[in-house]
Write an enzyme that holds these catalytic residues in place. Structure first.
Site, PDB file in Angstrom:
ATOM      1  N   GLN A  61       0.823  -1.201   0.000  1.00  0.00           N
ATOM      2  CA  GLN A  61       0.000   0.000   0.000  1.00  0.00           C
ATOM      3  C   GLN A  61       0.857   1.252   0.000  1.00  0.00           C
ATOM      4  O   GLN A  61       1.996   1.237   0.428  1.00  0.00           O
ATOM      5  CB  GLN A  61      -0.989   0.015   1.161  1.00  0.00           C
ATOM      6  CG  GLN A  61      -0.381   0.100   2.500  1.00  0.00           C
ATOM      7  CD  GLN A  61      -0.535   1.409   3.256  1.00  0.00           C
ATOM      8  OE1 GLN A  61      -0.351   1.367   4.439  1.00  0.00           O
ATOM      9  NE2 GLN A  61      -0.811   2.541   2.648  1.00  0.00           N
ATOM     10  N   CYS A  62       0.258   2.316  -0.531  1.00  0.00           N
ATOM     11  CA  CYS A  62       0.902   3.632  -0.523  1.00  0.00           C
ATOM     12  C   CYS A  62      -0.200   4.671  -0.336  1.00  0.00           C
ATOM     13  O   CYS A  62      -1.228   4.378   0.270  1.00  0.00           O
ATOM     14  CB  CYS A  62       1.698   3.866  -1.808  1.00  0.00           C
ATOM     15  SG  CYS A  62       0.687   3.908  -3.299  1.00  0.00           S
ATOM     16  N   ARG A  63      -0.024   5.856  -0.871  1.00  0.00           N
ATOM     17  CA  ARG A  63      -1.030   6.909  -0.719  1.00  0.00           C
ATOM     18  C   ARG A  63      -2.246   6.650  -1.600  1.00  0.00           C
ATOM     19  O   ARG A  63      -3.377   6.715  -1.135  1.00  0.00           O
ATOM     20  CB  ARG A  63      -0.406   8.267  -1.055  1.00  0.00           C
ATOM     21  CG  ARG A  63      -1.364   9.429  -0.936  1.00  0.00           C
ATOM     22  CD  ARG A  63      -0.631  10.759  -1.143  1.00  0.00           C
ATOM     23  NE  ARG A  63      -1.566  11.872  -1.011  1.00  0.00           N
ATOM     24  CZ  ARG A  63      -2.185  12.453  -2.032  1.00  0.00           C
ATOM     25  NH1 ARG A  63      -1.991  12.024  -3.268  1.00  0.00           N
ATOM     26  NH2 ARG A  63      -3.002  13.465  -1.831  1.00  0.00           N
TER      27      ARG A  63
END
Length: 105
Positions: A61-63
């Site tokens: 996951q990231c932004r």
């Protein structure tokens, strides 16, 4: 590339399923808000690939889902991993669905 929604991730957390969550954002982003995943910034994902589990599902996951998708592609192409999932919409989707007060930028 396999993807998982924030609703599916929340169900996994709520059911205490065995998986690894890796946050590929930069440390300052992780410090602002996170989902308790292991922080390995995208630039170091191949260098620190030994920290990525191979015996259970791994959710990146990231932004917004773009950097985590890049991490999934790198690990699949370079190391042949097949247990990776990209969190669709990233922490922004999590905030929208479950935690409107979570600080994101």
């Amino acid at each position: 590339m396999k993807e998982i929604t924030v609703e599916e991730l929340k169900a996994k957390i709520d059911n205490n399923e065995d998986f690894q969550l890796i946050d590929v954002r930069e440390p300052f982003e992780y410090e602002t808000s996170n989902l308790n995943g292991l922080n390995i910034p995208l630039g170091g994902i191949l260098i620190e690939a030994d920290k990525v589990a191979t015996d259970k599902p791994v959710i990146m996951q990231c932004r917004s889902g773009k950097r985590s998708a890049a991490a999934v592609m790198q690990l699949e192409q370079q190391l042949g991993l097949t247990n990776l999932y990209n969190l669709k919409g990233g922490i922004l989707a999590w905030q929208e669905a479950f935690d409107p007060d979570m600080p994101v930028y």
